[in-house]
Design an enzyme around this catalytic site. Sequence first.
Site, mmCIF file in Angstrom:
data_model
loop_
_atom_site.group_PDB
_atom_site.id
_atom_site.type_symbol
_atom_site.label_atom_id
_atom_site.label_comp_id
_atom_site.label_asym_id
_atom_site.label_seq_id
_atom_site.Cartn_x
_atom_site.Cartn_y
_atom_site.Cartn_z
ATOM 1 N N ASP A 57 14.858 -3.209 -1.071
ATOM 2 C CA ASP A 57 13.546 -3.847 -1.106
ATOM 3 C C ASP A 57 13.745 -5.337 -0.871
ATOM 4 O O ASP A 57 14.734 -5.924 -1.340
ATOM 5 C CB ASP A 57 12.857 -3.613 -2.459
ATOM 6 C CG ASP A 57 11.346 -3.819 -2.377
ATOM 7 O OD1 ASP A 57 10.604 -2.817 -2.468
ATOM 8 O OD2 ASP A 57 10.905 -4.979 -2.215
ATOM 9 N N ARG A 90 -3.386 -3.589 -7.908
ATOM 10 C CA ARG A 90 -3.671 -3.901 -6.510
ATOM 11 C C ARG A 90 -4.821 -3.034 -5.987
ATOM 12 O O ARG A 90 -4.864 -1.842 -6.205
ATOM 13 C CB ARG A 90 -2.426 -3.693 -5.656
ATOM 14 C CG ARG A 90 -1.306 -4.690 -5.944
ATOM 15 C CD ARG A 90 -0.041 -4.322 -5.208
ATOM 16 N NE ARG A 90 0.468 -3.020 -5.621
ATOM 17 C CZ ARG A 90 1.429 -2.353 -4.981
ATOM 18 N NH1 ARG A 90 1.965 -2.869 -3.897
ATOM 19 N NH2 ARG A 90 1.833 -1.182 -5.431
ATOM 20 N N CYS A 143 -4.648 4.281 -1.332
ATOM 21 C CA CYS A 143 -4.776 5.486 -0.504
ATOM 22 C C CYS A 143 -6.232 5.828 -0.218
ATOM 23 O O CYS A 143 -6.711 5.638 0.896
ATOM 24 C CB CYS A 143 -4.092 6.662 -1.205
ATOM 25 S SG CYS A 143 -2.308 6.464 -1.384
ATOM 26 N N VAL A 186 5.996 4.684 -4.635
ATOM 27 C CA VAL A 186 6.389 5.847 -3.845
ATOM 28 C C VAL A 186 7.894 5.880 -3.629
ATOM 29 O O VAL A 186 8.570 6.868 -3.899
ATOM 30 C CB VAL A 186 5.656 5.856 -2.484
ATOM 31 C CG1 VAL A 186 6.184 6.975 -1.593
ATOM 32 C CG2 VAL A 186 4.156 6.016 -2.691
ATOM 33 N N THR A 203 0.790 0.432 3.421
ATOM 34 C CA THR A 203 0.032 0.156 4.642
ATOM 35 C C THR A 203 -1.394 -0.197 4.236
ATOM 36 O O THR A 203 -2.279 0.669 4.203
ATOM 37 C CB THR A 203 0.037 1.375 5.595
ATOM 38 O OG1 THR A 203 -0.132 2.588 4.840
ATOM 39 C CG2 THR A 203 1.331 1.462 6.362
ATOM 40 N N THR A 220 1.470 5.838 5.030
ATOM 41 C CA THR A 220 0.260 6.422 5.586
ATOM 42 C C THR A 220 -0.228 5.585 6.770
ATOM 43 O O THR A 220 -0.459 4.381 6.631
ATOM 44 C CB THR A 220 -0.848 6.486 4.518
ATOM 45 O OG1 THR A 220 -0.369 7.234 3.401
ATOM 46 C CG2 THR A 220 -2.092 7.159 5.076
#
Length: 431
Positions: A34, A330, A259, A16, A84, A119
């Site tokens: 990062d 992942r 997501c 993202v 998240t 999110t």
Amino acid sequence: MIVRDLVISIIGLGYVGMPIAVAFAKKVKVIGFDINIAKVELYKAGIDPTREVGNEIIKNTSVEFTSDETKLREARFHIVAVPTPVYDDHTPDLSPVEGASRVLGKNLEKGSIVVFESTVYPGVTEDICVPILEKESGLKCGVDFFVGYSPERINPGDKVHRLETIIKIVSGMDAQTLDTVAMVYELVVEAGVYRAPSIKVAEAAKVIENSQRDINIAFMNELSIIFNKLGISTKEVLDAASTKWNFLKFSPGLVGGHCIGVDPYYLTYKAEQLGYHSQIILSGRRINDDMGRYVAENVVKKLISVGSPVKGAKVLVLGFTFKENCPDTRNTKVIDIINELREYGIEPMVCDPVADSQEAEYLYGISFVSRQSIKKVNAVIVAVAHNEFLTYGIRELDSFFACDTEKVVIDVKSILNRNEFEQAGYCYWSL
């Protein structure tokens, strides 16, 4: 804040954050931060490990990639785009967004705006992130710095629905902040922005987008279980039903990633805190979480039906990523199929030309085999609809089997021609 003189920082350079950084760098100065030093070094070398924008664009972008948190002090507009995830018990793991808030707070300057894209459930930005920013910075929110929320809508691996082409929801803690956040995103979002009336509304909008999709896919998965018991093709039923103008075109499948398979748990967690126990959302989650086991069980049933031994059977899994044409492994649900097959004494071979092999080895202990090394298998599971697999026909799959073997093919995403394979003598099964 004068937008044209803006310096923007992006905290989190994953699937993202990195495309956001590249897009903004075409308009203003961007600092891409990062904590993963190895990832930052790849970007500096012109290598895109996410494959979202490609090496050539990374080589030519003006983004200043860094792991030096003090560089954040040069920016006055910060975008937090960290993952998240959830814990094993499906409760929210806010440690990445909390950690990003701590790092940013230590380097936050007066007059800054912080926009979270991660999110979360409604309330996280203002109730959890803001206190961390205040504590670490010694500044007061609403006086010395301001916050907003603009949920990410990037679809990894999708070359059509990109940051620039998707309407962006924006929100701010007050009208002036909202105006600034909207103006900044309008620099790169060609589709325009939608101004949500509050941060909580924007947070809620994001979390229900994926919850809605999750529930619809769960319905399709439940239908596939029913139709398999009826002995009819789920795909054929959906093709027929789709001729009605208002039929929603969802398909059964494995629901993984960061997501759709995660966000519903954020919403139901918050609902539990408020004393409400979700019924529809969690029912959908249970169905989708169980599909790996269901697929594996049908592999075993088909092996038995053609007289192949189960224990020690040679089973090939094509595809390991959480979605097609994306290297990210992942939270892939393909691992659920593999783990369930292991319960039957089967150690599957896995082939995926797209997946990040180092990530798969590190996260799951999975080592991929090359296509050339695959011989004399008892069953093939086409688990992910990578473009390369879409081209596979009888000849390609025949090469994986021994000539005198009953051929079992499990087509999870229904990308193969069922009639063609059944006419060729295959034992075919799909969701």
